[in-house]
Design a protein around this motif. Structure first.
Motif, PDB file in Angstrom:
ATOM      1  N   ALA A  68       0.827  -1.205   0.000  1.00  0.00           N
ATOM      2  CA  ALA A  68       0.000   0.000   0.000  1.00  0.00           C
ATOM      3  C   ALA A  68       0.865   1.261   0.000  1.00  0.00           C
ATOM      4  CB  ALA A  68      -0.930  -0.007   1.212  1.00  0.00           C
ATOM      5  N   VAL A  69       1.896   1.275   0.834  1.00  0.00           N
ATOM      6  CA  VAL A  69       2.795   2.432   0.896  1.00  0.00           C
ATOM      7  C   VAL A  69       3.587   2.569  -0.403  1.00  0.00           C
ATOM      8  CG1 VAL A  69       4.792   3.420   2.090  1.00  0.00           C
ATOM      9  CG2 VAL A  69       2.955   2.350   3.409  1.00  0.00           C
ATOM     10  N   LYS A  70       4.077   1.465  -0.921  1.00  0.00           N
ATOM     11  CA  LYS A  70       4.869   1.502  -2.153  1.00  0.00           C
ATOM     12  C   LYS A  70       4.093   2.102  -3.316  1.00  0.00           C
ATOM     13  CE  LYS A  70       4.792  -1.560  -5.188  1.00  0.00           C
ATOM     14  NZ  LYS A  70       4.815  -2.781  -6.040  1.00  0.00           N
ATOM     15  N   VAL A  71       2.864   1.627  -3.502  1.00  0.00           N
ATOM     16  CA  VAL A  71       2.058   2.112  -4.624  1.00  0.00           C
ATOM     17  C   VAL A  71       1.757   3.602  -4.473  1.00  0.00           C
ATOM     18  CG1 VAL A  71      -0.182   1.921  -5.782  1.00  0.00           C
ATOM     19  CG2 VAL A  71       1.076  -0.138  -5.155  1.00  0.00           C
ATOM     20  N   LYS A  72       1.481   4.032  -3.237  1.00  0.00           N
ATOM     21  CA  LYS A  72       1.195   5.447  -2.985  1.00  0.00           C
ATOM     22  C   LYS A  72       2.423   6.302  -3.314  1.00  0.00           C
ATOM     23  CE  LYS A  72      -2.332   7.746  -0.972  1.00  0.00           C
ATOM     24  NZ  LYS A  72      -3.750   7.553  -1.293  1.00  0.00           N
TER      25      LYS A  72
ATOM     26  N   GLU B  84      -3.552   9.279   7.457  1.00  0.00           N
ATOM     27  CA  GLU B  84      -4.567   9.642   6.474  1.00  0.00           C
ATOM     28  C   GLU B  84      -5.704   8.620   6.405  1.00  0.00           C
ATOM     29  OE1 GLU B  84      -1.760  12.097   3.252  1.00  0.00           O
ATOM     30  OE2 GLU B  84      -2.615  10.147   2.719  1.00  0.00           O
ATOM     31  N   GLU B  85      -5.368   7.337   6.481  1.00  0.00           N
ATOM     32  CA  GLU B  85      -6.374   6.309   6.220  1.00  0.00           C
ATOM     33  C   GLU B  85      -6.540   5.304   7.354  1.00  0.00           C
ATOM     34  OE1 GLU B  85      -6.517   4.652   2.293  1.00  0.00           O
ATOM     35  OE2 GLU B  85      -5.236   6.218   1.464  1.00  0.00           O
ATOM     36  N   GLY B  86      -5.732   5.451   8.418  1.00  0.00           N
ATOM     37  CA  GLY B  86      -5.814   4.538   9.540  1.00  0.00           C
ATOM     38  C   GLY B  86      -5.092   3.225   9.265  1.00  0.00           C
ATOM     39  N   VAL B  87      -4.907   2.440  10.332  1.00  0.00           N
ATOM     40  CA  VAL B  87      -4.224   1.151  10.184  1.00  0.00           C
ATOM     41  C   VAL B  87      -5.000   0.240   9.233  1.00  0.00           C
ATOM     42  CG1 VAL B  87      -3.466  -0.928  11.403  1.00  0.00           C
ATOM     43  CG2 VAL B  87      -3.136   1.317  12.453  1.00  0.00           C
ATOM     44  N   GLY B  88      -6.317   0.285   9.329  1.00  0.00           N
ATOM     45  CA  GLY B  88      -7.135  -0.550   8.451  1.00  0.00           C
ATOM     46  C   GLY B  88      -6.913  -0.254   6.983  1.00  0.00           C
ATOM     47  N   GLY B  89      -6.563   1.000   6.677  1.00  0.00           N
ATOM     48  CA  GLY B  89      -6.308   1.363   5.289  1.00  0.00           C
ATOM     49  C   GLY B  89      -5.139   0.629   4.685  1.00  0.00           C
ATOM     50  N   LEU B  90      -4.186   0.222   5.535  1.00  0.00           N
ATOM     51  CA  LEU B  90      -3.029  -0.526   5.048  1.00  0.00           C
ATOM     52  C   LEU B  90      -3.440  -1.872   4.452  1.00  0.00           C
ATOM     53  CD1 LEU B  90      -0.534   0.100   7.982  1.00  0.00           C
ATOM     54  CD2 LEU B  90      -0.306   0.993   5.656  1.00  0.00           C
ATOM     55  N   PHE B  91      -4.579  -2.393   4.911  1.00  0.00           N
ATOM     56  CA  PHE B  91      -5.048  -3.698   4.454  1.00  0.00           C
ATOM     57  C   PHE B  91      -6.229  -3.589   3.503  1.00  0.00           C
ATOM     58  CE2 PHE B  91      -2.908  -4.225   8.498  1.00  0.00           C
ATOM     59  CZ  PHE B  91      -2.039  -5.282   8.242  1.00  0.00           C
TER      60      PHE B  91
ATOM     61  N   ASN C  37      -5.723   5.443  -5.788  1.00  0.00           N
ATOM     62  CA  ASN C  37      -6.924   6.279  -5.681  1.00  0.00           C
ATOM     63  C   ASN C  37      -7.811   5.724  -4.573  1.00  0.00           C
ATOM     64  OD1 ASN C  37      -9.198   7.819  -5.955  1.00  0.00           O
ATOM     65  ND2 ASN C  37      -9.601   7.259  -8.090  1.00  0.00           N
ATOM     66  N   LYS C  38      -7.809   6.382  -3.396  1.00  0.00           N
ATOM     67  CA  LYS C  38      -8.512   5.817  -2.242  1.00  0.00           C
ATOM     68  C   LYS C  38     -10.032   5.816  -2.405  1.00  0.00           C
ATOM     69  CE  LYS C  38      -8.424  10.067   0.574  1.00  0.00           C
ATOM     70  NZ  LYS C  38      -7.939  10.632   1.858  1.00  0.00           N
ATOM     71  N   SER C  39     -10.559   6.570  -3.362  1.00  0.00           N
ATOM     72  CA  SER C  39     -12.008   6.576  -3.585  1.00  0.00           C
ATOM     73  C   SER C  39     -12.449   5.512  -4.598  1.00  0.00           C
ATOM     74  CB  SER C  39     -12.464   7.956  -4.066  1.00  0.00           C
ATOM     75  OG  SER C  39     -11.911   8.259  -5.328  1.00  0.00           O
TER      76      SER C  39
END
Length: 239
Positions: free
Chosen positions: A70-74, A95-102, A179-181
């Motif tokens: 997730a971090v790499k792609v961002k 920005e997206e919380g720990v859950g955003g990593l998954f 794109n988080k949306s």
């Protein structure tokens, strides 16, 4: 040239963790399932056992990989967002919380589990086929260099199949993380199934084929260095 190396640390950390889980757990699950099946059932259905063991290993390996991916792609797809893992990981969490990593773990499973099933299943069967139909002597009579050459060739062939099987989900994961949306359905609607399956596939086949060949060559070279046989065939199940 700096752009060529952007995101190298999360890539290295993520795929190191994934590789350790993938190869280590594959050996564990392959032996566990072979022992549970028994010799006769194993010999009859060994490809199914290879596929089941690799799928089980990849399930856990992807959980280890997902935050780094997730971090790499961002870092690689959003200009100016971050330099790498050390600043990117805390920024992503804020920005997206720990859950955003998954967030991408579902599509990652969709990409990597078929990929790994093909990688290990095709490799095991290609090794057997090479020794049976191509190599003019049995594996037991081949020296270590010859055996490692078979490992690399079988790995490259398996990698070609891996690339084709996993490519649509690879495109999905990249789009989701940049794109988080975005959602899976919106990406499919935007790109279409044909583009998901074929955009960038030729380059991916070259890259994945070479990488998979090298992975098997390095892995088997390590096994040889500690006195273990190269991969190919199957563990002896308990009788």
């Amino acid at each position: 040239t700096a752009g060529l190396f952007r995101g190298w640390l999360p890539t290295l950390a993520g795929y190191s963790a994934q590789g350790a889980f993938k190869f280590g757990l594959y050996e564990y699950f392959k032996k566990t399932y072979a022992d549970a099946a028994g010799e006769e059932t194993f010999n009859k259905y060994k490809t199914i056992i290879f596929l089941g063991a690799s799928a089980s290993a990849e399930f856990f390996a992807d959980i280890a990989l997902c935050p780094f991916e997730a971090v790499k792609v961002k870092v690689q797809t959003v200009p100016g967002w971050g330099r790498g893992l050390t600043d990117g990981l805390p920024k992503f969490i804020s920005e997206e919380g720990v859950g955003g990593l998954f967030k991408g773990v579902g599509p990652l499973w969709g990409r990597q589990i078929p990929y790994t099933m093909m990688k290990f299943g095709a490799f095991e069967n290609t090794v057997e086929a090479l020794y049976k139909y191509v190599i003019p002597k049995p594996k037991s009579e081949c020296n270590k260099t010859e055996q490692l050459g078979v490992s690399f060739l079988a790995g490259y062939i398996a990698g070609v199949f891996c690339a084709a099987v996993s490519h649509p989900a690879d495109n999905l994961v990249s789009k989701l993380n940049s794109n988080k949306s975005a959602t899976v359905s919106s990406i499919v609607q935007e790109m279409g199934m044909w583009n998901l399956a074929t955009r960038g596939l030729g380059l991916r086949i070259i890259m994945v084929g070479t990488l998979t060949g090298l992975q098997w060559g390095i892995y088997d070279a390590y096994k040889v260095s500690v006195g273990l046989p190269t991969t190919g065939g199957a563990p002896e199940p308990k009788k």
